[in-house]
Design a protein around this motif. Structure first.
Motif, PDB file in Angstrom:
ATOM      1  N   SER A  33      25.550  48.321  45.345  1.00  0.00           N
ATOM      2  CA  SER A  33      26.693  49.062  44.810  1.00  0.00           C
ATOM      3  C   SER A  33      27.174  50.132  45.777  1.00  0.00           C
ATOM      4  N   GLU A  34      26.278  50.640  46.644  1.00  0.00           N
ATOM      5  CA  GLU A  34      26.685  51.651  47.615  1.00  0.00           C
ATOM      6  C   GLU A  34      27.707  51.086  48.604  1.00  0.00           C
ATOM      7  N   ILE A  35      27.622  49.791  48.889  1.00  0.00           N
ATOM      8  CA  ILE A  35      28.569  49.170  49.824  1.00  0.00           C
ATOM      9  C   ILE A  35      29.993  49.286  49.303  1.00  0.00           C
ATOM     10  N   LEU A  36      30.146  49.167  47.974  1.00  0.00           N
ATOM     11  CA  LEU A  36      31.490  49.157  47.385  1.00  0.00           C
ATOM     12  C   LEU A  36      32.171  50.527  47.455  1.00  0.00           C
ATOM     13  N   LYS A  37      31.413  51.602  47.645  1.00  0.00           N
ATOM     14  CA  LYS A  37      32.050  52.915  47.766  1.00  0.00           C
ATOM     15  C   LYS A  37      32.981  52.960  48.975  1.00  0.00           C
TER      16      LYS A  37
ATOM     17  N   ASP B 213      51.512  42.828  42.218  1.00  0.00           N
ATOM     18  CA  ASP B 213      50.613  43.284  43.278  1.00  0.00           C
ATOM     19  C   ASP B 213      49.681  44.377  42.773  1.00  0.00           C
ATOM     20  N   PHE B 214      50.181  45.268  41.923  1.00  0.00           N
ATOM     21  CA  PHE B 214      49.325  46.298  41.327  1.00  0.00           C
ATOM     22  C   PHE B 214      48.318  45.669  40.367  1.00  0.00           C
ATOM     23  N   LEU B 215      48.748  44.599  39.680  1.00  0.00           N
ATOM     24  CA  LEU B 215      47.825  43.897  38.784  1.00  0.00           C
ATOM     25  C   LEU B 215      46.686  43.271  39.574  1.00  0.00           C
ATOM     26  N   VAL B 216      47.013  42.645  40.705  1.00  0.00           N
ATOM     27  CA  VAL B 216      45.973  42.061  41.566  1.00  0.00           C
ATOM     28  C   VAL B 216      45.032  43.160  42.065  1.00  0.00           C
ATOM     29  N   GLY B 217      45.605  44.306  42.453  1.00  0.00           N
ATOM     30  CA  GLY B 217      44.772  45.423  42.879  1.00  0.00           C
ATOM     31  C   GLY B 217      43.839  45.887  41.777  1.00  0.00           C
ATOM     32  N   GLY B 218      44.347  45.914  40.546  1.00  0.00           N
ATOM     33  CA  GLY B 218      43.504  46.296  39.418  1.00  0.00           C
ATOM     34  C   GLY B 218      42.362  45.322  39.197  1.00  0.00           C
ATOM     35  N   VAL B 219      42.626  44.021  39.374  1.00  0.00           N
ATOM     36  CA  VAL B 219      41.563  43.010  39.227  1.00  0.00           C
ATOM     37  C   VAL B 219      40.523  43.179  40.330  1.00  0.00           C
ATOM     38  N   LEU B 220      40.989  43.395  41.570  1.00  0.00           N
ATOM     39  CA  LEU B 220      40.057  43.607  42.681  1.00  0.00           C
ATOM     40  C   LEU B 220      39.147  44.802  42.424  1.00  0.00           C
ATOM     41  N   LEU B 221      39.665  45.805  41.739  1.00  0.00           N
ATOM     42  CA  LEU B 221      38.875  46.985  41.404  1.00  0.00           C
ATOM     43  C   LEU B 221      37.967  46.738  40.199  1.00  0.00           C
ATOM     44  N   ALA B 222      38.481  46.027  39.204  1.00  0.00           N
ATOM     45  CA  ALA B 222      37.749  45.852  37.952  1.00  0.00           C
ATOM     46  C   ALA B 222      36.496  44.999  38.118  1.00  0.00           C
ATOM     47  N   VAL B 223      36.532  43.982  38.991  1.00  0.00           N
ATOM     48  CA  VAL B 223      35.391  43.070  39.132  1.00  0.00           C
ATOM     49  C   VAL B 223      34.130  43.806  39.583  1.00  0.00           C
ATOM     50  N   PRO B 224      34.132  44.513  40.734  1.00  0.00           N
ATOM     51  CA  PRO B 224      32.904  45.219  41.128  1.00  0.00           C
ATOM     52  C   PRO B 224      32.562  46.364  40.190  1.00  0.00           C
ATOM     53  N   ALA B 225      33.578  47.061  39.635  1.00  0.00           N
ATOM     54  CA  ALA B 225      33.293  48.168  38.720  1.00  0.00           C
ATOM     55  C   ALA B 225      32.558  47.661  37.482  1.00  0.00           C
ATOM     56  N   ALA B 226      32.977  46.503  36.952  1.00  0.00           N
ATOM     57  CA  ALA B 226      32.315  45.935  35.783  1.00  0.00           C
ATOM     58  C   ALA B 226      30.883  45.513  36.107  1.00  0.00           C
TER      59      ALA B 226
ATOM     60  N   GLY C  77      27.357  56.422  37.215  1.00  0.00           N
ATOM     61  CA  GLY C  77      27.732  57.338  38.283  1.00  0.00           C
ATOM     62  C   GLY C  77      28.406  56.636  39.446  1.00  0.00           C
ATOM     63  N   THR C  78      27.778  55.573  39.943  1.00  0.00           N
ATOM     64  CA  THR C  78      28.350  54.819  41.057  1.00  0.00           C
ATOM     65  C   THR C  78      29.646  54.130  40.642  1.00  0.00           C
ATOM     66  N   ALA C  79      29.677  53.589  39.422  1.00  0.00           N
ATOM     67  CA  ALA C  79      30.899  52.953  38.924  1.00  0.00           C
ATOM     68  C   ALA C  79      32.049  53.954  38.889  1.00  0.00           C
ATOM     69  N   LEU C  80      31.747  55.184  38.505  1.00  0.00           N
ATOM     70  CA  LEU C  80      32.774  56.220  38.457  1.00  0.00           C
ATOM     71  C   LEU C  80      33.328  56.518  39.840  1.00  0.00           C
ATOM     72  N   LEU C  81      32.449  56.575  40.850  1.00  0.00           N
ATOM     73  CA  LEU C  81      32.890  56.844  42.220  1.00  0.00           C
ATOM     74  C   LEU C  81      33.721  55.691  42.767  1.00  0.00           C
ATOM     75  N   VAL C  82      33.310  54.455  42.497  1.00  0.00           N
ATOM     76  CA  VAL C  82      34.066  53.288  42.954  1.00  0.00           C
ATOM     77  C   VAL C  82      35.433  53.249  42.287  1.00  0.00           C
ATOM     78  N   LEU C  83      35.464  53.536  40.988  1.00  0.00           N
ATOM     79  CA  LEU C  83      36.741  53.563  40.271  1.00  0.00           C
ATOM     80  C   LEU C  83      37.658  54.654  40.813  1.00  0.00           C
ATOM     81  N   THR C  84      37.091  55.824  41.102  1.00  0.00           N
ATOM     82  CA  THR C  84      37.900  56.920  41.642  1.00  0.00           C
ATOM     83  C   THR C  84      38.524  56.534  42.972  1.00  0.00           C
ATOM     84  N   ALA C  85      37.706  55.952  43.853  1.00  0.00           N
ATOM     85  CA  ALA C  85      38.217  55.552  45.163  1.00  0.00           C
ATOM     86  C   ALA C  85      39.300  54.488  45.030  1.00  0.00           C
TER      87      ALA C  85
END
Length: 384
Positions: free
Chosen positions: A117-121, A143-156, A165-173
């Motif tokens: 999970s640290e890699i995803l930060k 395009d924003f929807l695709v970006g949201g999917v790219l973010l949602a997969v690792p966050a989930a 904690g790590t999920a929160l940091l990845v989501l913030t970034a």
């Protein structure tokens, strides 16, 4: 004639590597690193290895920062897809056959135990910045929807471990990249307002929602307990609320001027749990007081403002999005850690940058600063 064939000195060959380094950013990191070493020496004095290991981790992070700073932003963009793909693949591997410790499956044994999970930060902002760079000038809602999917997969996948904690940091970034890419305020305000309403309702109905036997379907039991403990730490003062209560006592006992270096009692008598990692801010506040806290906060504010300035002056969309995202990640690190120790946010495993002990987090921080340095250097090269 001989002068023509004279070999350049070692410094002459090495000078280009240092040329263009962002002085204000380096100074901010240096001050925070010094504060971290002083605090670690005091809070970890009964475990001398912690201080030396912390110094070693800082040197490793500094070396990584130096190496990453030499890579031009356009070259960094080529790592986006491979690094993101690798990170997601490793997260899936963790979900299938990861190593479980203390009820959480976050690690993978590949001969050496790693936390993917640290890699995803770093991979998450790289990937989204690369995606929106590719769509520059022709952005559509899809395009924003695709970006949201790219973010949602690792966050989930990270939340499932679970690692809030790590999920929160990845989501913030990731959300920072999407926001800076031009997401409309009309789409941002509704979820923000909904979140504020939800928080207000939870606070208002806390006695009923946190009553014994009540379970929240949307959260794990431990996450529910953390929120209920935040709202009323005295519900379980010797159990779930112990961290928050002792952290607030340590911060309050420091007063305006603090008790002095090596004079903290709450930390040194082991009343403050995790005093060298997640709750090191409480140990710092006890010894250096309100004045020390304000100076430390000022250091983080300066780092964040300098990072935003680098993002503002970056020469390309990719580097602007990446610099802004990395900067917001540093903000999230500091805000969430200080907030949870002060009792205004739930307790999550987020370290205080350059202050808390932790090798993996320090490497991530070094990479983040290196990326900001690289973008700052690219701006100066374009100007010259």
């Amino acid at each position: 004639m001989s002068a023509v064939f004279d070999k350049p000195s070692l410094w002459q060959r090495a000078a280009p590597m240092f040329r263009g380094f962002d002085g204000p950013l380096a100074f901010a990191v240096f001050l925070l690193a010094c504060a971290g070493l002083v605090t670690m020496y005091s809070s970890g004095y009964d475990n001398g290895a912690r201080f030396y290991d912390h110094g070693r981790n800082m040197l490793i992070a500094g070396a990584i920062m130096f190496v990453v700073a030499q890579i031009p932003p356009q070259r960094l963009a080529t790592f986006a897809v491979p690094l993101y793909t690798l990170g997601v693949a490793l997260l899936i591997a963790v979900a299938i056959f990861g190593v479980t410790k203390k009820g959480a499956r976050r690690w993978l044994n590949l001969g050496v135990t790693i936390q993917p999970s640290e890699i995803l930060k770093i991979a998450m902002p790289l990937m989204l910045a690369w995606w929106f760079q590719k769509r520059e000038g022709q952005l559509r809602p899809l395009d924003f929807l695709v970006g949201g999917v790219l973010l949602a997969v690792p966050a989930a996948l990270i939340m499932r471990q679970p690692d809030l904690g790590t999920a929160l940091l990845v989501l913030t970034a990731g959300l920072a990249v999407i926001f800076f890419a031009g997401l409309s305020w009309k789409l941002i305000l509704p979820p923000v307002l909904l979140g504020l309403v939800a928080v207000t309702l939870v606070v208002a109905f806390e006695p009923r929602l946190c009553a014994d036997g009540v379970r929240w379907a949307v959260l794990h039991d431990y996450q529910q307990q953390r929120i209920c403990t935040l709202l009323d730490p005295t519900r379980d003062p010797l159990g779930k609320g112990f961290h928050i209560i002792q952290g607030m006592i340590a911060i309050g006992s420091g007063g305006v001027w603090g008790k002095g270096f090596m004079q903290g009692t709450q930390a040194h008598l082991d009343f403050v749990p995790e005093r060298t990692t997640d709750f090191i801010f409480a140990a710092f506040a006890e010894e250096f007081g309100l004045l020390g806290n304000l100076l430390l906060i000022a250091g983080f504010v300066f780092l964040v403002l300098r990072g935003l300035m680098i993002a503002l002056e970056a020469p390309t969309l990719f580097s602007r999005l990446l610099a802004g995202s990395i900067t917001f990640m540093f903000f999230a690190y500091a805000f969430v850690n200080m907030g949870m120790v002060s009792g205004i946010l739930p307790v999550v495993g987020v370290p205080l940058p350059f202050i808390s002990y932790g090798g993996t987090a320090m490497v991530t921080l070094g990479m983040g600063i290196g990326i900001l340095m690289s973008i700052s250097k690219s701006k100066r090269l374009v100007q010259t």
